[in-house]
Scaffold this active site. Structure first.
Site, PDB file in Angstrom:
ATOM      1  N   GLY A   1      71.322  27.088  43.018  1.00 12.48           N
ATOM      2  CA  GLY A   1      70.333  27.405  41.737  1.00 12.48           C
ATOM      3  C   GLY A   1      71.409  27.725  40.548  1.00 12.48           C
TER       4      GLY A   1
ATOM      5  N   ARG B   1      71.660  21.052  45.543  1.00 12.00           N
ATOM      6  CA  ARG B   1      72.007  21.570  47.156  1.00 12.00           C
ATOM      7  C   ARG B   1      71.715  20.335  47.756  1.00 12.00           C
ATOM      8  NH1 ARG B   1      67.577  25.477  44.689  1.00 12.00           N
ATOM      9  NH2 ARG B   1      68.401  27.437  44.603  1.00 12.00           N
TER      10      ARG B   1
ATOM     11  N   ASP C   1      74.732  32.833  47.840  1.00  6.76           N
ATOM     12  CA  ASP C   1      74.935  32.847  49.264  1.00  6.76           C
ATOM     13  C   ASP C   1      74.893  31.505  50.106  1.00  6.76           C
ATOM     14  OD1 ASP C   1      72.204  32.678  49.014  1.00  6.76           O
ATOM     15  OD2 ASP C   1      71.567  34.431  50.396  1.00  6.76           O
ATOM     16  N   GLY C   2      74.017  30.618  49.567  1.00  2.99           N
ATOM     17  CA  GLY C   2      74.015  29.309  50.171  1.00  2.99           C
ATOM     18  C   GLY C   2      75.279  28.315  50.151  1.00  2.99           C
TER      19      GLY C   2
ATOM     20  N   THR D   1      74.664  33.706  40.429  1.00  4.68           N
ATOM     21  CA  THR D   1      73.072  33.499  40.643  1.00  4.68           C
ATOM     22  C   THR D   1      72.114  34.540  39.935  1.00  4.68           C
ATOM     23  OG1 THR D   1      71.205  33.887  42.501  1.00  4.68           O
ATOM     24  CG2 THR D   1      73.631  34.814  42.969  1.00  4.68           C
TER      25      THR D   1
ATOM     26  N   ASP E   1      69.808  35.893  41.272  1.00  5.37           N
ATOM     27  CA  ASP E   1      69.114  37.008  42.073  1.00  5.37           C
ATOM     28  C   ASP E   1      69.871  38.291  42.424  1.00  5.37           C
ATOM     29  OD1 ASP E   1      67.088  34.839  42.308  1.00  5.37           O
ATOM     30  OD2 ASP E   1      67.660  34.416  44.374  1.00  5.37           O
TER      31      ASP E   1
ATOM     32  N   ASP F   1      71.884  38.918  44.565  1.00  7.29           N
ATOM     33  CA  ASP F   1      71.718  39.481  46.118  1.00  7.29           C
ATOM     34  C   ASP F   1      72.935  39.054  46.771  1.00  7.29           C
ATOM     35  OD1 ASP F   1      71.490  36.528  45.604  1.00  7.29           O
ATOM     36  OD2 ASP F   1      70.104  36.345  47.406  1.00  7.29           O
TER      37      ASP F   1
ATOM     38  N   ARG G   1      63.439  35.055  45.674  1.00  7.45           N
ATOM     39  CA  ARG G   1      62.556  34.622  47.043  1.00  7.45           C
ATOM     40  C   ARG G   1      62.921  35.564  48.050  1.00  7.45           C
ATOM     41  NH1 ARG G   1      64.014  28.648  47.294  1.00  7.45           N
ATOM     42  NH2 ARG G   1      65.873  29.347  47.079  1.00  7.45           N
TER      43      ARG G   1
ATOM     44  N   ALA H   1      56.106  48.667  33.713  1.00  5.73           N
ATOM     45  CA  ALA H   1      54.989  48.003  34.559  1.00  5.73           C
ATOM     46  C   ALA H   1      54.457  49.201  35.300  1.00  5.73           C
ATOM     47  CB  ALA H   1      55.554  46.937  35.499  1.00  5.73           C
TER      48      ALA H   1
HETATM   49  O1  F6P Z   1      68.738  30.685  42.218  1.00  9.06           O
HETATM   50  C1  F6P Z   1      68.013  31.311  42.655  1.00  9.06           C
HETATM   51  C2  F6P Z   1      66.441  31.135  42.562  1.00  9.06           C
HETATM   52  O2  F6P Z   1      66.227  30.953  41.142  1.00  9.06           O
HETATM   53  C3  F6P Z   1      65.557  32.068  43.442  1.00  9.06           C
HETATM   54  O3  F6P Z   1      65.208  33.320  42.566  1.00  9.06           O
HETATM   55  C4  F6P Z   1      64.243  31.139  43.423  1.00  9.06           C
HETATM   56  O4  F6P Z   1      63.682  31.543  44.591  1.00  9.06           O
HETATM   57  C5  F6P Z   1      65.037  29.710  43.726  1.00  9.06           C
HETATM   58  O5  F6P Z   1      66.320  29.884  43.053  1.00  9.06           O
HETATM   59  C6  F6P Z   1      64.136  28.465  43.176  1.00  9.06           C
HETATM   60  O6  F6P Z   1      64.867  27.247  43.322  1.00  9.06           O
HETATM   61  P1  F6P Z   1      64.601  25.983  43.085  1.00  9.06           P
HETATM   62  O7  F6P Z   1      65.368  25.821  41.644  1.00  9.06           O
HETATM   63  O8  F6P Z   1      65.005  25.085  43.924  1.00  9.06           O
HETATM   64  O9  F6P Z   1      63.023  25.949  42.717  1.00  9.06           O
END
Ligand code: F6P
Length: 327
Positions: free
Chosen positions: A14, A75, A106-107, A129, A131, A133, A175, A190
Site C-alpha cells: 500500500g 502487491r 510488513d508484507g 505504510t 498503518d 505497525d 486492518r 471521539a
Molecule cells: O497500506 C495499509 C492499508 O492502507 C491498510 O490500512 C488497509 O487495510 C489496506 O492497506 C488496504 O489495502 P488496498 O489498497 O489493497 O485496498
C-alpha cells in the site's frame, strides 16, 4: 560481499504519503556517494519483469511534496513463488544491481527476507505504510500525514453531526492495527474508539453512548478501525446501536483510501529524508537484512525479520485518556 556499485530502489504494498520523499533521498544519497541508482516500477512485480529505470539526482526534482509514489506500487502474487523470486533475481543480476532498498510495510519486508535467504541478495528496508505497525520504529513514513488527514475529516464530520444531533460511526484504515484510530480518535475528540488490539465489547459501547446522552451530549463520534474485533463491521455496528438506542439518529462514514493520499506532512518528509540516507549508507557499508527506523528521534537499525515479527505495541494509555475525555 563485493563493493556496492549499483542500488535498486522500489516502493511496494500500500502506498503512503512520503514514499516519494524517501525515493528522492535514496537517489540523492546514491548520487552523493557516486553509486548508480535504479528505480524499479510496481514493486516486486516490476522486478520480475525487469521494469527498471535509471534515476539520477535530477530525476527526483520536485517530488518531495507529492503524495503517492512515482515508482508505482503493487502487491505481487508471482513474487510469493520461488519461480517468481528466481526471475526477479535474474533481472537484478542481468542489470548488475548489487543491493536493494525496499520502501514498504510488513508484507514487502517478508518478501525481502525470503528473497535474501534464497538468493543471498543484500536487502535494506525503509518502513513506509500509513498503518505504523512495524517494530523498530516509532513512526513509519506516511503515518503522520494519514493521521492528520483522518483528524481533518473527522473535524468536518463533527460539524454536520452537531448540526443534526447525530451519532456518527467513522471508519478509518488499519486492518490489523489501531494506531490511526486511537490517535485520530483522541485528536478529534471521539466519544469511543474501537481498535483491533482491544475488544471492549458491544455492551460497553452502548453503556458509554448512554452515558454521553445522559450527560447532555446531543451528538457523538465513534471512531472504528477497519480491523476492529467487535465481530461487526461499521455498518452492522451502526445498526446494532440504532436497534438498541432508537433515540439516536445514526450515520456511517468510511474514510477509506483518501487517508493514503495527499501531500506528506513536514514530519514525514524529514523522516523519509533521514531514513533514505541511512538505508543507502548501510547498504554501501555492506550491511544487509536490516530496516532503518526512528527511536527517540535517533535513526537506528533493526533486523528486518524482527521488524516484521516484533510487533509494534499500541499505547493503551491513550484508551484511558480517551475514556476520561469523553466524560
Ligand atoms: O497500506 C495499509 C492499508 O492502507 C491498510 O490500512 C488497509 O487495510 C489496506 O492497506 C488496504 O489495502 P488496498 O489498497 O489493497 O485496498
Amino acid at each position: 560481499m563485493g563493493k556496492i556499485k549499483k542500488i535498486a530502489v522500489m516502493t511496494s504494498g500500500g502506498d503512503s504519503p512520503g514514499m516519494n520523499a524517501a525515493i528522492r533521498s535514496v537517489v540523492r544519497t546514491c548520487a552523493y556517494y557516486k553509486t548508480e541508482c535504479i528505480g524499479v516500477y510496481r514493486g516486486y512485480q516490476g522486478m520480475i519483469e525487469g521494469d527498471f529505470t535509471t534515476l539520477t539526482a535530477r530525476n527526483v526534482n520536485n517530488i518531495i511534496n507529492k503524495g503517492g509514489t512515482i515508482l508505482k506500487s503493487a502487491r505481487s502474487d508471482e513474487f510469493r513463488t520461488p519461480a517468481g523470486r528466481k526471475k526477479a533475481y535474474e533481472q537484478l543480476k542481468e542489470h548488475n544491481i548489487d543491493g536493494l532498498v525496499v520502501i514498504g510495510g510488513d508484507g514487502s519486508f517478508t518478501g525481502g527476507v525470503i528473497f535474501n535467504k534464497e538468493h543471498n541478495f543484500p536487502v535494506i528496508g525503509i518502513p513506509g505504510t500509513i498503518d505504523n505497525d512495524i517494530f523498530g520504529t516509532s513512526h513509519t513514513i506516511g503515518y503522520d500525514t494519514a493521521l492528520n488527514t483522518a483528524v481533518e475529516a473527522i473535524d468536518k464530520i463533527r460539524d454536520t453531526a452537531s448540526s443534526h444531533n447525530r451519532l456518527f460511526f467513522v471508519e478509518v484504515m488499519g486492518r490489523d492495527a489501531g494506531f490511526i484510530a486511537l490517535n485520530a480518535g483522541v485528536g478529534a475528540g471521539a466519544e469511543e474508539i474501537l481498535i483491533p488490539e482491544e475488544n471492549l465489547g458491544l455492551e460497553r459501547l452502548l453503556e458509554s453512548l448512554l452515558k454521553s446522552r445522559r450527560s447532555g451530549k446531543s451528538s457523538s463520534i465513534v471512531v472504528v478501525a477497519e480491523g476492529d474485533k467487535s465481530g461487526k463491521n461499521v455498518f452492522e455496528l451502526a445498526k446494532y446501536v440504532e436497534d438498541n438506542m432508537p433515540e439516536y439518529d445514526v450515520r456511517v462514514s468510511v474514510l477509506g483510501h483518501m487517508q493514503r493520499g495527499g501531500s506528506p506532512s513536514c514530519f514525514d518528509r524529514v523522516l523519509a529524508s533521514r531514513l533514505g540516507v541511512k538505508a543507502v549508507e548501510i547498504l554501501i557499508d555492506n550491511k544487509t537484512n536490516l530496516m532503518v527506523g526512528l527511536k527517540n528521534n535517533i535513526v537506528i537499525t533493526t533486523d528486518l525479520e524482527e521488524a516484521i515479527t516484533g510487533g509494534h505495541e499500541i499505547n493503551k494509555e491513550l484508551l484511558r485518556v480517551s475514556d476520561i475525555m469523553s466524560t
